[in-house]
Design an enzyme around this catalytic site. Structure first.
Site, PDB file in Angstrom:
ATOM      1  N   CYS A 125      -3.901  -3.216  -1.043  1.00 38.22           N
ATOM      2  CA  CYS A 125      -4.112  -2.291   0.073  1.00 38.22           C
ATOM      3  C   CYS A 125      -5.250  -2.753   0.980  1.00 38.22           C
ATOM      4  O   CYS A 125      -5.327  -2.339   2.136  1.00 38.22           O
ATOM      5  CB  CYS A 125      -4.390  -0.884  -0.447  1.00 38.22           C
ATOM      6  SG  CYS A 125      -5.854  -0.746  -1.490  1.00 38.22           S
ATOM      7  N   ASN A 126      -6.144  -3.594   0.460  1.00 41.31           N
ATOM      8  CA  ASN A 126      -7.308  -4.021   1.240  1.00 41.31           C
ATOM      9  C   ASN A 126      -7.250  -5.458   1.718  1.00 41.31           C
ATOM     10  O   ASN A 126      -8.121  -5.887   2.472  1.00 41.31           O
ATOM     11  CB  ASN A 126      -8.591  -3.838   0.427  1.00 41.31           C
ATOM     12  CG  ASN A 126      -9.039  -2.394   0.381  1.00 41.31           C
ATOM     13  OD1 ASN A 126      -8.774  -1.633   1.314  1.00 41.31           O
ATOM     14  ND2 ASN A 126      -9.701  -2.008  -0.692  1.00 41.31           N
ATOM     15  N   ARG A 127      -6.256  -6.226   1.289  1.00 40.04           N
ATOM     16  CA  ARG A 127      -6.218  -7.638   1.672  1.00 40.04           C
ATOM     17  C   ARG A 127      -4.803  -8.201   1.561  1.00 40.04           C
ATOM     18  O   ARG A 127      -3.971  -7.713   0.789  1.00 40.04           O
ATOM     19  CB  ARG A 127      -7.162  -8.467   0.805  1.00 40.04           C
ATOM     20  CG  ARG A 127      -6.769  -8.543  -0.667  1.00 40.04           C
ATOM     21  CD  ARG A 127      -7.822  -9.285  -1.505  1.00 40.04           C
ATOM     22  NE  ARG A 127      -9.046  -8.508  -1.583  1.00 40.04           N
ATOM     23  CZ  ARG A 127     -10.180  -8.805  -0.946  1.00 40.04           C
ATOM     24  NH1 ARG A 127     -10.247  -9.900  -0.203  1.00 40.04           N
ATOM     25  NH2 ARG A 127     -11.241  -8.041  -1.061  1.00 40.04           N
ATOM     26  N   SER A 184     -14.749  -6.723  -2.427  1.00 34.16           N
ATOM     27  CA  SER A 184     -14.027  -5.455  -2.299  1.00 34.16           C
ATOM     28  C   SER A 184     -14.774  -4.484  -1.395  1.00 34.16           C
ATOM     29  O   SER A 184     -15.997  -4.580  -1.225  1.00 34.16           O
ATOM     30  CB  SER A 184     -13.839  -4.809  -3.674  1.00 34.16           C
ATOM     31  OG  SER A 184     -13.062  -5.622  -4.518  1.00 34.16           O
ATOM     32  N   GLU A 189     -15.381  -2.876  -8.089  1.00 36.78           N
ATOM     33  CA  GLU A 189     -14.228  -2.082  -8.536  1.00 36.78           C
ATOM     34  C   GLU A 189     -13.329  -2.936  -9.429  1.00 36.78           C
ATOM     35  O   GLU A 189     -13.162  -4.130  -9.224  1.00 36.78           O
ATOM     36  CB  GLU A 189     -13.472  -1.513  -7.337  1.00 36.78           C
ATOM     37  CG  GLU A 189     -12.974  -2.538  -6.332  1.00 36.78           C
ATOM     38  CD  GLU A 189     -11.491  -2.809  -6.480  1.00 36.78           C
ATOM     39  OE1 GLU A 189     -10.903  -2.272  -7.421  1.00 36.78           O
ATOM     40  OE2 GLU A 189     -10.951  -3.568  -5.674  1.00 36.78           O
ATOM     41  N   GLY A 190     -12.744  -2.299 -10.427  1.00 41.48           N
ATOM     42  CA  GLY A 190     -12.023  -3.028 -11.457  1.00 41.48           C
ATOM     43  C   GLY A 190     -10.573  -3.326 -11.151  1.00 41.48           C
ATOM     44  O   GLY A 190      -9.990  -4.226 -11.750  1.00 41.48           O
ATOM     45  N   GLN A 191      -9.977  -2.614 -10.211  1.00 34.30           N
ATOM     46  CA  GLN A 191      -8.545  -2.773  -9.993  1.00 34.30           C
ATOM     47  C   GLN A 191      -8.188  -4.154  -9.449  1.00 34.30           C
ATOM     48  O   GLN A 191      -7.125  -4.693  -9.755  1.00 34.30           O
ATOM     49  CB  GLN A 191      -8.031  -1.693  -9.049  1.00 34.30           C
ATOM     50  CG  GLN A 191      -6.505  -1.643  -9.015  1.00 34.30           C
ATOM     51  CD  GLN A 191      -5.989  -0.427  -8.288  1.00 34.30           C
ATOM     52  OE1 GLN A 191      -6.743   0.274  -7.633  1.00 34.30           O
ATOM     53  NE2 GLN A 191      -4.702  -0.166  -8.390  1.00 34.30           N
ATOM     54  N   ALA A 267       2.902   8.619  -8.409  1.00 32.26           N
ATOM     55  CA  ALA A 267       2.280   8.630  -9.735  1.00 32.26           C
ATOM     56  C   ALA A 267       2.135   7.223 -10.302  1.00 32.26           C
ATOM     57  O   ALA A 267       2.230   7.021 -11.509  1.00 32.26           O
ATOM     58  CB  ALA A 267       3.102   9.495 -10.690  1.00 32.26           C
TER      59      ALA A 267
END
Length: 527
Positions: A125-127, A184, A189-191, A267
């Protein structure tokens, strides 16, 4: 953060130099950029007629040795071409996003390009970042940018204003920083580490990423794990999901936060984390809309401290009408909520601020930005999370500096491994050369002695003797061809030894290997 700084600087440099022409605007396309430089002439089949095609093919094939002579001292470049939350708005990132199930196809398309040997795609979602091993830096970059432009429908000139392009050690360091959470939006952040791991798993399931890319990503995972284990970078760190929950709490009246009606659409992994952080904030109930009930049941089974109410996707708008805060986290490529949807939703009570909050952490976005034009609705997307994570900025910078020591250590290990690859063909060729001589002389010896005069044990002993002599003789030269970072020998010294052995034994490995690569690419183009 180092990676983010590099990325932003690259984008800024392009914008500043754009008016001065292509060479000024794209210095990364012409700069020498360190030890690893490589190139290869582009070999295109030309002409419409069969004779013209044949002539073009012959010309291209004749260019093998010219290209090899020109570039035999050079090496394929590792490069990353991409954009992130630091360099491009979500409106652009969502057009370039590649769903995980499409990564193998994207890799196949990228490696079919003339000057790309290996490739990997990291799309979150960020890159959206593409890692490649390019036979030619200039041509490889151009081909990847053109591919991105074709896939997204964004003109290449517009893309370049937001892209960052890093080479070799800079590209590797960037990936290590990404894996460690240093690049990040939310530091540590771990994701993102899980997403880097998924690139490797995806590559293994689809036939592999290629030797260099595979090793680089695996070392990036090691770096990410070490940073989290050996520093306190993850202490108090938030994820995109937790930042989304925090943002919602900031926008709600403080006295009503815990009584707000929460709705989650989707979900998946991100949605599950939203529920987790709602629990941490003290929420007691959340409605979850999802295509199937199984995932919701799994979350309910794991998180028993909150009441989870399932509603099917067909009841999404009815559920939104009963919610004060709507979190969206789905893989839908089309908008779930538009201005028209928001206009018909019932108003929110004044106690809740009179505004329904839409917090969209999906890329591509699930909620249209135009919703904010509706008086009683406000929409926030992943780019708006900066408001949350800008807090404690000084502490974030300090933690990033601590982690850089580990990043540098892992980078040196990877660079030493890659440097050692330069000598592998020579080592193999030298061993093969020595073994051919050994086998030939052994055969002469056995013929002189006579087969009838030897039993199996005697023959095996003579063979072992010849092998032992060869191994002893090769031990010294091979030790001087190893460059794995275990001793003080520099790469230049190792390469000097390699070239000396190539000359002495006429191995000519570098040139032969590069000729094979060029030939393979040309034949693929001609077929």
């Amino acid at each position: 953060m180092a990676g983010a700084t590099s990325a932003t600087a690259a984008a800024g440099a392009f914008a500043a130099a754009k008016a001065r022409g292509p060479a000024a605007a794209c210095p990364w396309l012409v700069a020498a950029g360190g030890r690893r430089r490589s190139g290869v002439v582009r070999c295109d089949a030309g002409g419409d007629a069969q004779a013209a095609s044949k002539a073009a093919s012959i010309t291209a094939l004749e260019q093998f040795k010219i290209s090899a002579d020109r570039y035999m001292k050079e090496k394929s470049s590792i490069a990353v071409i991409g954009l992130s939350v630091h360099t491009a708005p979500v409106e652009m990132r969502e057009k370039l996003a590649v769903a995980e199930e499409l990564w193998p196809r994207a890799i196949s398309e990228l490696t079919s390009l003339n000057h790309i040997e290996e490739a990997a795609v990291l799309s979150t979602c960020n890159r959206m970042e593409i890692y490649v091993v390019a036979l030619s830096w200039n041509r490889g970059i151009r081909e990847v940018v053109d591919w991105m432009s074709k896939k997204s429908g964004i003109p290449a000139s517009e893309l370049r204003e937001h892209l960052f392009m890093l080479r070799d050690s800079d590209a590797t360091r960037h990936l290590f920083e990404v894996s460690a959470g240093l690049d990040s939006l939310v530091l540590g952040e771990g994701q993102i580490l899980a997403q880097v791991k998924q690139v490797v798993r995806n590559g293994q399931n689809s036939g592999g990423l290629g030797k260099n890319i595979d090793r680089m990503f695996k070392d990036a995972i090691t770096a990410g794990k070490r940073v989290r284990c050996e520093t306190n970078i993850s202490a108090g760190a938030v994820s995109v999901s937790s930042a989304a929950v925090e943002l919602a709490m900031m926008k709600l009246p403080k006295s009503e936060c815990l009584s707000a009606r929460m709705l989650l659409i989707g979900a998946g992994k991100m949605g599950k984390l939203v529920v987790k952080h709602l629990i941490a904030k003290g929420c007691k109930k959340v409605v979850v809309v999802n295509r199937s009930v199984e995932r919701v049941d799994a979350i309910r089974e794991e998180m028993k401290d909150i009441e989870i109410v399932y509603r099917p996707l067909t009841e999404m708008y009815e559920a939104a009408a009963d919610a004060d805060v709507v979190f969206t986290s789905t893989a839908s490529e089309s908008l779930l909520f538009t201005k028209e949807h928001a206009e018909v939703l019932p108003p929110i009570s004044l106690a809740m601020g009179g505004v329904r909050l839409f917090v969209d952490i999906s890329v591509p976005r699930n909620v249209g930005a135009c919703l904010s034009e509706v008086e009683h609705a406000r929409v926030y997307n992943v780019d708006d999370l900066k408001e949350v994570v800008e807090a404690n900025k000084e502490d974030r910078v300090r933690k990033a500096m601590e982690a850089q020591t580990i990043i540098t250590q892992e980078l040196k290990r990877f660079e030493a491994w890659r440097d050692s690859l330069e000598t592998v063909p020579t080592i193999k060729k030298l061993r093969s050369y020595a073994d051919r001589i050994r086998a030939s002389e052994l055969e002469k010896c056995l013929q002189k002695i006579g087969e009838d005069n030897l039993n199996k044990k005697m023959r095996r002993s003579i063979e072992e003797l010849s092998t032992g002599i060869v191994n002893k003789l090769l031990h010294g030269p091979l030790q001087h061809l190893r460059c794995d970072g275990s001793d003080s020998r520099t790469l230049d010294e190792t390469l000097e030894n390699m070239h000396a052995l190539n000359r002495m034994f006429s191995l000519d490995t570098e040139k032969a290997v590069l000729e094979q690569k060029i030939k393979a690419k040309v034949e693929k183009t001609q077929s």
